[in-house]
Design a protein around this motif. Sequence first.
Motif, PDB file in Angstrom:
ATOM      1  N   GLY A  20       0.826  -1.209   0.000  1.00  0.00           N
ATOM      2  CA  GLY A  20       0.000   0.000   0.000  1.00  0.00           C
ATOM      3  C   GLY A  20       0.855   1.252   0.000  1.00  0.00           C
ATOM      4  N   THR A  48       3.494  -0.884   8.686  1.00  0.00           N
ATOM      5  CA  THR A  48       2.927   0.005   7.668  1.00  0.00           C
ATOM      6  C   THR A  48       1.772   0.768   8.321  1.00  0.00           C
ATOM      7  N   LYS A  49       1.660   2.058   8.000  1.00  0.00           N
ATOM      8  CA  LYS A  49       0.603   2.880   8.604  1.00  0.00           C
ATOM      9  C   LYS A  49      -0.771   2.396   8.191  1.00  0.00           C
ATOM     10  N   ASP A  50      -0.886   1.937   6.926  1.00  0.00           N
ATOM     11  CA  ASP A  50      -2.211   1.563   6.413  1.00  0.00           C
ATOM     12  C   ASP A  50      -2.507   0.069   6.613  1.00  0.00           C
ATOM     13  N   SER A  53      -1.022  -2.446   5.315  1.00  0.00           N
ATOM     14  CA  SER A  53      -0.727  -3.277   4.135  1.00  0.00           C
ATOM     15  C   SER A  53       0.501  -4.158   4.390  1.00  0.00           C
TER      16      SER A  53
END
Length: 249
Positions: A208, A223-225, A227
């Motif tokens: 992502g 990962t921040k999102d 993903s």
Amino acid sequence: MIVLKTGRELKIMKEACRISAGALQTAGKAVEPGVTTAELDRLAEEYIRSQGGEPNFKNYEGYPATACISINNEVIHGIPSAKRKLRAGDIVSIDLGAKFDGYHGDNAATFACGDISEEAKRLMDTTRESLYEGIKAACAGGRVGDIGHAVQAYVEARGYTVVRQFVGHGVGTHLHEAPEVPNFGTPGRGVRLMPGMTIAIEPMVNAGAAGVEVQPDGWTVLTKDGSLSAHFEHTVAITADGPKIMTLI
Ligand code: MF3
Ligand code: CO
């Protein structure tokens, strides 16, 4: 300061890198559902010590283990734990190195645990291939930006992103030396590559967005999102005859 290594130093470093590669292979082979990340870490440490090396991550800035083991949305610096069992479908990034006779090796790879999704396979393949694109660009007379550009272009053409907050690095008598080796860049920019330089090239690639954040444990990078993320790394020597991968068995 960038330290150029002599032929004699490269020979010693090659041994540190061979041990690093053997330990990574040993831990990677043991990846299967039900195994704990602490068990993988133990196998890696035993291998390194059996070869006369020392785990060089242990106690580095207070890091508590031989390997960093990062699963799925964990990008890097996951701390091995007896409570963390691998599950079928996980992708498992193992990063570790060995010190031998004063010199360091450093390498990483992402392994599949049981059957994984097609998407996870494609992410792993792309990340591994981007490392080889970076290595191909690591030629004397070129620049550090050539490496980053090669990695970034390959990754972004496949719809993924490169992590920017963490980068590759020089490696030698210290685990981390100058120069920094980002996985992004502009061709013809940055430090000039010279025979005798030894660098760790280590793309961290997210499925992502590129953003990452550090967990409250102070180490694990996610990962921040949420993903998936993959990570491959080799220690490479720049020679008059082109780049030489040191972390091979
Ligand atoms: N794996 C990192 C690298 O490749 C170094 C790990 S730092 C440690 O550069 F503290 F986790 F060991
Ligand atoms: Co490294």
